[in-house]
Design a protein around this motif. Structure first.
Motif, PDB file in Angstrom:
ATOM      1  N   LEU A   1      10.396  47.592   5.053  1.00  0.00           N
ATOM      2  CA  LEU A   1       9.685  48.541   4.200  1.00  0.00           C
ATOM      3  C   LEU A   1       8.307  48.880   4.778  1.00  0.00           C
ATOM      4  CD1 LEU A   1      10.558  46.982   0.716  1.00  0.00           C
ATOM      5  CD2 LEU A   1      11.560  49.021   1.751  1.00  0.00           C
ATOM      6  N   MET A   2       7.662  47.903   5.368  1.00  0.00           N
ATOM      7  CA  MET A   2       6.376  48.157   6.028  1.00  0.00           C
ATOM      8  C   MET A   2       6.556  49.152   7.165  1.00  0.00           C
ATOM      9  SD  MET A   2       4.962  44.208   6.148  1.00  0.00           S
ATOM     10  CE  MET A   2       3.716  44.582   7.396  1.00  0.00           C
ATOM     11  N   ASP A   3       7.615  48.989   7.918  1.00  0.00           N
ATOM     12  CA  ASP A   3       7.889  49.913   9.016  1.00  0.00           C
ATOM     13  C   ASP A   3       8.148  51.317   8.479  1.00  0.00           C
ATOM     14  OD1 ASP A   3       8.238  50.010  11.949  1.00  0.00           O
ATOM     15  OD2 ASP A   3      10.244  50.698  11.448  1.00  0.00           O
ATOM     16  N   ARG A   4       8.855  51.395   7.359  1.00  0.00           N
ATOM     17  CA  ARG A   4       9.118  52.699   6.729  1.00  0.00           C
ATOM     18  C   ARG A   4       7.826  53.389   6.329  1.00  0.00           C
ATOM     19  NH1 ARG A   4      11.423  52.344   0.839  1.00  0.00           N
ATOM     20  NH2 ARG A   4       9.184  52.094   0.472  1.00  0.00           N
ATOM     21  N   GLU A   5       6.863  52.608   5.820  1.00  0.00           N
ATOM     22  CA  GLU A   5       5.590  53.168   5.374  1.00  0.00           C
ATOM     23  C   GLU A   5       4.584  53.321   6.502  1.00  0.00           C
ATOM     24  OE1 GLU A   5       5.074  54.279   2.342  1.00  0.00           O
ATOM     25  OE2 GLU A   5       7.073  53.663   1.668  1.00  0.00           O
ATOM     26  N   GLY A   6       4.908  52.815   7.691  1.00  0.00           N
ATOM     27  CA  GLY A   6       4.018  52.950   8.831  1.00  0.00           C
ATOM     28  C   GLY A   6       2.778  52.087   8.744  1.00  0.00           C
ATOM     29  N   VAL A   7       2.915  50.876   8.170  1.00  0.00           N
ATOM     30  CA  VAL A   7       1.771  49.971   8.087  1.00  0.00           C
ATOM     31  C   VAL A   7       2.017  48.742   8.960  1.00  0.00           C
ATOM     32  CG1 VAL A   7       1.043  50.754   5.822  1.00  0.00           C
ATOM     33  CG2 VAL A   7       2.653  48.851   5.994  1.00  0.00           C
ATOM     34  N   ASP A   8       0.946  48.271   9.590  1.00  0.00           N
ATOM     35  CA  ASP A   8       1.026  47.082  10.434  1.00  0.00           C
ATOM     36  C   ASP A   8       0.894  45.804   9.629  1.00  0.00           C
ATOM     37  OD1 ASP A   8       0.967  48.511  13.030  1.00  0.00           O
ATOM     38  OD2 ASP A   8      -1.039  49.088  12.386  1.00  0.00           O
ATOM     39  N   VAL A   9       0.141  45.876   8.548  1.00  0.00           N
ATOM     40  CA  VAL A   9      -0.191  44.700   7.749  1.00  0.00           C
ATOM     41  C   VAL A   9      -0.006  45.042   6.277  1.00  0.00           C
ATOM     42  CG1 VAL A   9      -1.998  43.025   7.169  1.00  0.00           C
ATOM     43  CG2 VAL A   9      -1.932  44.021   9.464  1.00  0.00           C
ATOM     44  N   LEU A  10       0.482  44.063   5.509  1.00  0.00           N
ATOM     45  CA  LEU A  10       0.581  44.229   4.061  1.00  0.00           C
ATOM     46  C   LEU A  10      -0.140  43.071   3.394  1.00  0.00           C
ATOM     47  CD1 LEU A  10       1.828  45.899   1.715  1.00  0.00           C
ATOM     48  CD2 LEU A  10       3.722  44.254   1.723  1.00  0.00           C
ATOM     49  N   LEU A  11      -1.018  43.387   2.445  1.00  0.00           N
ATOM     50  CA  LEU A  11      -1.739  42.370   1.689  1.00  0.00           C
ATOM     51  C   LEU A  11      -1.114  42.216   0.312  1.00  0.00           C
ATOM     52  CD1 LEU A  11      -5.462  43.223   2.534  1.00  0.00           C
ATOM     53  CD2 LEU A  11      -4.138  41.279   3.358  1.00  0.00           C
ATOM     54  N   ILE A  12      -0.875  40.958  -0.074  1.00  0.00           N
ATOM     55  CA  ILE A  12      -0.297  40.666  -1.390  1.00  0.00           C
ATOM     56  C   ILE A  12      -1.194  39.661  -2.086  1.00  0.00           C
ATOM     57  CG2 ILE A  12       1.735  39.915  -2.663  1.00  0.00           C
ATOM     58  CD1 ILE A  12       2.203  40.582   0.989  1.00  0.00           C
ATOM     59  N   PRO A  13      -2.089  40.111  -2.955  1.00  0.00           N
ATOM     60  CA  PRO A  13      -2.996  39.198  -3.652  1.00  0.00           C
ATOM     61  C   PRO A  13      -2.340  38.581  -4.886  1.00  0.00           C
ATOM     62  CG  PRO A  13      -3.489  41.427  -4.295  1.00  0.00           C
ATOM     63  CD  PRO A  13      -2.345  41.511  -3.306  1.00  0.00           C
ATOM     64  N   SER A  14      -3.107  37.762  -5.586  1.00  0.00           N
ATOM     65  CA  SER A  14      -2.618  37.140  -6.817  1.00  0.00           C
ATOM     66  C   SER A  14      -2.758  38.060  -8.019  1.00  0.00           C
ATOM     67  CB  SER A  14      -3.407  35.851  -7.101  1.00  0.00           C
ATOM     68  OG  SER A  14      -3.404  34.990  -6.003  1.00  0.00           O
TER      69      SER A  14
ATOM     70  N   GLU B   1      -7.737  51.124   9.233  1.00  0.00           N
ATOM     71  CA  GLU B   1      -7.821  51.962   8.044  1.00  0.00           C
ATOM     72  C   GLU B   1      -6.960  51.382   6.939  1.00  0.00           C
ATOM     73  OE1 GLU B   1      -6.449  55.734   9.395  1.00  0.00           O
ATOM     74  OE2 GLU B   1      -4.323  55.212   9.247  1.00  0.00           O
ATOM     75  N   ILE B   2      -7.364  51.653   5.708  1.00  0.00           N
ATOM     76  CA  ILE B   2      -6.606  51.211   4.540  1.00  0.00           C
ATOM     77  C   ILE B   2      -5.607  52.293   4.158  1.00  0.00           C
ATOM     78  CG2 ILE B   2      -6.771  50.685   2.086  1.00  0.00           C
ATOM     79  CD1 ILE B   2      -9.476  49.422   2.631  1.00  0.00           C
ATOM     80  N   VAL B   3      -4.378  51.883   3.939  1.00  0.00           N
ATOM     81  CA  VAL B   3      -3.332  52.798   3.483  1.00  0.00           C
ATOM     82  C   VAL B   3      -2.984  52.424   2.045  1.00  0.00           C
ATOM     83  CG1 VAL B   3      -0.989  53.633   3.867  1.00  0.00           C
ATOM     84  CG2 VAL B   3      -2.411  52.980   5.827  1.00  0.00           C
ATOM     85  N   THR B   4      -3.289  53.300   1.101  1.00  0.00           N
ATOM     86  CA  THR B   4      -2.965  53.034  -0.300  1.00  0.00           C
ATOM     87  C   THR B   4      -1.524  53.466  -0.558  1.00  0.00           C
ATOM     88  OG1 THR B   4      -3.920  55.173  -0.914  1.00  0.00           O
ATOM     89  CG2 THR B   4      -5.327  53.246  -1.112  1.00  0.00           C
ATOM     90  N   LEU B   5      -0.694  52.514  -0.846  1.00  0.00           N
ATOM     91  CA  LEU B   5       0.738  52.756  -1.007  1.00  0.00           C
ATOM     92  C   LEU B   5       1.043  53.341  -2.386  1.00  0.00           C
ATOM     93  CD1 LEU B   5       1.880  49.370   0.555  1.00  0.00           C
ATOM     94  CD2 LEU B   5       1.914  51.612   1.666  1.00  0.00           C
ATOM     95  N   GLN B   6       2.064  54.176  -2.438  1.00  0.00           N
ATOM     96  CA  GLN B   6       2.448  54.807  -3.700  1.00  0.00           C
ATOM     97  C   GLN B   6       3.133  53.832  -4.641  1.00  0.00           C
ATOM     98  OE1 GLN B   6       1.609  58.018  -4.598  1.00  0.00           O
ATOM     99  NE2 GLN B   6       0.382  57.815  -2.724  1.00  0.00           N
ATOM    100  N   SER B   7       3.728  52.782  -4.082  1.00  0.00           N
ATOM    101  CA  SER B   7       4.376  51.756  -4.897  1.00  0.00           C
ATOM    102  C   SER B   7       4.147  50.409  -4.237  1.00  0.00           C
ATOM    103  CB  SER B   7       5.874  52.022  -5.034  1.00  0.00           C
ATOM    104  OG  SER B   7       6.504  51.962  -3.755  1.00  0.00           O
ATOM    105  N   ASN B   8       4.331  49.355  -5.000  1.00  0.00           N
ATOM    106  CA  ASN B   8       4.171  48.013  -4.454  1.00  0.00           C
ATOM    107  C   ASN B   8       5.464  47.611  -3.756  1.00  0.00           C
ATOM    108  OD1 ASN B   8       4.014  44.994  -4.319  1.00  0.00           O
ATOM    109  ND2 ASN B   8       2.060  45.399  -5.323  1.00  0.00           N
ATOM    110  N   LEU B   9       5.375  47.341  -2.455  1.00  0.00           N
ATOM    111  CA  LEU B   9       6.579  47.089  -1.658  1.00  0.00           C
ATOM    112  C   LEU B   9       7.304  45.820  -2.093  1.00  0.00           C
ATOM    113  CD1 LEU B   9       5.435  48.090   1.946  1.00  0.00           C
ATOM    114  CD2 LEU B   9       6.357  49.515   0.105  1.00  0.00           C
ATOM    115  N   VAL B  10       6.572  44.836  -2.601  1.00  0.00           N
ATOM    116  CA  VAL B  10       7.219  43.604  -3.040  1.00  0.00           C
ATOM    117  C   VAL B  10       8.191  43.885  -4.180  1.00  0.00           C
ATOM    118  CG1 VAL B  10       6.852  41.287  -3.997  1.00  0.00           C
ATOM    119  CG2 VAL B  10       5.285  42.193  -2.265  1.00  0.00           C
ATOM    120  N   ASP B  11       7.865  44.864  -5.016  1.00  0.00           N
ATOM    121  CA  ASP B  11       8.751  45.190  -6.134  1.00  0.00           C
ATOM    122  C   ASP B  11      10.114  45.676  -5.660  1.00  0.00           C
ATOM    123  OD1 ASP B  11       6.583  44.553  -7.640  1.00  0.00           O
ATOM    124  OD2 ASP B  11       6.105  46.596  -8.265  1.00  0.00           O
TER     125      ASP B  11
END
Length: 556
Positions: A113-126, A264-274
């Motif tokens: 899913l990260m590759d689909r969105e074109g992001v190198d890193v995904l942050l998942i906070p609490s 750069e920060i990429v604000t995703l339209q949905s949470n990928l973990v979901d």
């Protein structure tokens, strides 16, 4: 005897994967090369490769980063004597697809899913959208992904690594919870362990040093990150970019006039973990109940009047409240069920000069008493998801409109729609109001401790009688149940104020330990071990938190 064959297969796999991907191909090939070198070093028993001379890019020396390779030669060139430095903190191939360890289906799906969105890193906070310390199950994404369920921690996933930052309270629990084959614990605050911001800027520099002119793209869900974090990370990327100088900052393209940021920060339209989380619990909609004035001590109307007075002093035309405890205090309402053992409900509130609006699911307002309470206070209701459009509409309605919001306690999605010229970033008005207790609130606190003390006295008598007089042993779970039972007999009891911590012997050293039947950690108390009990009660008029340690036998 199998080592040469394994290395051949690894090298072939790395080459094949690098050829199959067009995005960031040069960077990935460099990362894959470092993977092969890393594996070779491990097979041969070497801890690192030493360089013959200082690595150079575009005619300037490259500082050795903790993430792996630095490229020799001129612009865009990669010599056969690439420099590799091993790190004690993270693998040299943090961004390499081929470095991802197999076997964790959740991580593999997430990386796709990260590759689909074109992001190198995904942050998942609490956090949840209200940046709560304790969150509803529907927002326990970091816990679902990592199996670590402490109240503080942030997961970071790249194509080649997965990392969890948490503080010293949870080092023990995280070590027990994380799958070491797939996750690396970053012990926050220890020497040589970078902050998340430093980790990301170093990773961005590594990517640029590997020949890519494309910024490191960090994906976030803007609703679960504080606006202050987004600001800090952006400033860190800008500072690191400026420190590189024009040619290095632009990677291979020295003709680029405008400096390309390292990240750069990429604000995703949905949470990928979901999208990975099967059977994710629904967001709760537990109904509000009125918090009586005899315990609140101040009406909603009086609180709103005080806030509007401060708004006038700051020349603010709207105040936004997003923390759940702020909302509960401001509206004199409570809820049970949205967040375990926390008497708050999921909602936002905005106050302008002519209206007060609560944004929540309509199911939270089903009680007639609550509807009448809010109507009498002049509070209107709008759907939960309308809060961001409402802020945008207010900002655009007049050039003089300004929004007061505490960016350290509000999510990025709320704050990013407010232009800097119209933003008042200060501690909100409710925070000091909560801190200064009125007479009714102080009396409620005293009453809560009186009845809770009675419950504790009953429990202590039972514990001594059972262990010392009768010579029995009891499990940590039974201790929790009996103590809660004594509290439940007290007037005004609603629920425990947090999950009871009952730790026998070494379990007392586990922060926020929670005993469960059928687990290897479960212990029984007798006269040979001490026990630590940290517990509390949630009453209609106040909350308690009591910690005690007992040893009912002869201590050694």
């Amino acid at each position: 005897q199998r080592q040469p064959r394994r290395m051949q297969l690894l090298a072939r796999s790395a080459i094949a994967m690098s050829r199959s991907s067009s995005r960031y191909s040069r960077f990935r090939q460099a990362s894959l090369a470092s993977l092969v070198l890393t594996a070779t070093a491990r097979v041969q028993g070497a801890s690192s490769f030493s360089s013959v001379s200082t690595p150079v890019r575009n005619g300037r020396a490259i500082a050795n980063s903790p993430f792996g390779i630095a490229i020799r030669g001129g612009t865009g060139s990669t010599s056969s004597s690439s420099f590799l430095k091993m790190s004690t903190m993270t693998d040299a191939t943090a961004l390499s697809t081929s470095a991802a360890k197999k076997g964790d289906a959740k991580l593999e799906t997430l990386r796709s899913l990260m590759d689909r969105e074109g992001v190198d890193v995904l942050l998942i906070p609490s956090d949840d959208p209200h940046l709560s310390e304790y969150v509803p199950q529907a927002y326990m994404r970091r816990g679902y992904l990592t199996n670590f369920h402490g109240s503080a921690g942030t997961a970071l996933v790249t194509q080649g690594g997965a990392y969890l930052w948490t503080d010293s309270r949870y080092f023990n629990e995280a070590n027990l919870s994380l799958d070491a084959d797939h996750w690396q614990l970053m012990k926050q605050g220890l020497p040589k362990v970078p902050t998340i911001t430093k980790f990301l800027t170093d990773l961005a520099e590594e990517k640029r040093n590997c020949g890519s002119n494309v910024p490191l793209r960090v994906g976030i869900d803007p609703y679960v990150h504080p606006a202050s974090f987004a600001k800090d990370l952006t400033q860190a990327f800008d500072s690191a970019t400026n420190g590189l100088g024009p040619s290095a900052a632009n990677g291979d393209d020295s003709s680029t006039e405008e400096t390309v940021s390292l990240g750069e920060i990429v604000t995703l339209q949905s949470n990928l973990v979901d999208e990975v989380w099967e059977d994710r619990p629904a967001v709760p909609t537990s109904p509000f109940r009125v918090h009586p004035l005899q315990y609140a001590g101040k009406t909603v109307a009086d609180k709103v009047k005080s806030i509007r007075t401060e708004m006038a002093e700051k020349k603010a035309t709207m105040s936004v409240f997003s923390a759940l405890d702020d909302v509960a205090y401001l509206l004199n309402v409570r809820a049970t069920g949205d967040v375990e053992t926390c008497p708050v409900g999921i909602a936002y509130v905005t106050i302008t000069n002519d209206e007060v609006v609560v944004y929540c699911d309509p199911a939270k307002l089903v009680a007639e008493e609550v509807q009448a309470h809010l109507t009498d206070a002049g509070v209107d209701h709008k759907p939960y998801d309308d809060v961001v459009p409402a802020i945008e509409e207010h900002v655009s309605a007049s050039k003089s409109n300004r929004v007061w919001i505490d960016k350290s306690r509000a999510n990025f999605a709320l704050c990013r729609v407010i232009p800097e010229s119209k933003l008042i970033d200060n501690q909100n008005a409710v925070t000091p109001m909560k801190a200064c207790k009125n007479t009714a609130e102080m009396e409620g606190m005293r009453q809560a401790h009186i009845v809770d003390g009675a419950a504790m006295a009953h429990f202590m008598a039972w514990l001594e009688r059972t262990i010392v007089t009768e010579g029995k042993s009891v499990t940590e779970v039974e201790i929790d149940e009996v103590l809660t039972g004594f509290r439940a007999k007290q007037p005004g009891f609603i629920e425990v104020s947090f999950p009871t911590i009952a730790g026998v012997g070494p379990n007392g050293a586990i922060i926020h330990y929670r005993a469960k039947e059928g687990t290897d950690l479960l212990k029984s108390l007798d006269m040979t071990n001490p026990i630590l009990i940290d517990s509390g009660g949630q009453y209609a008029y106040g909350t308690t938190d009591v910690t005690r340690t007992w040893h009912l036998g002869q201590a050694t």
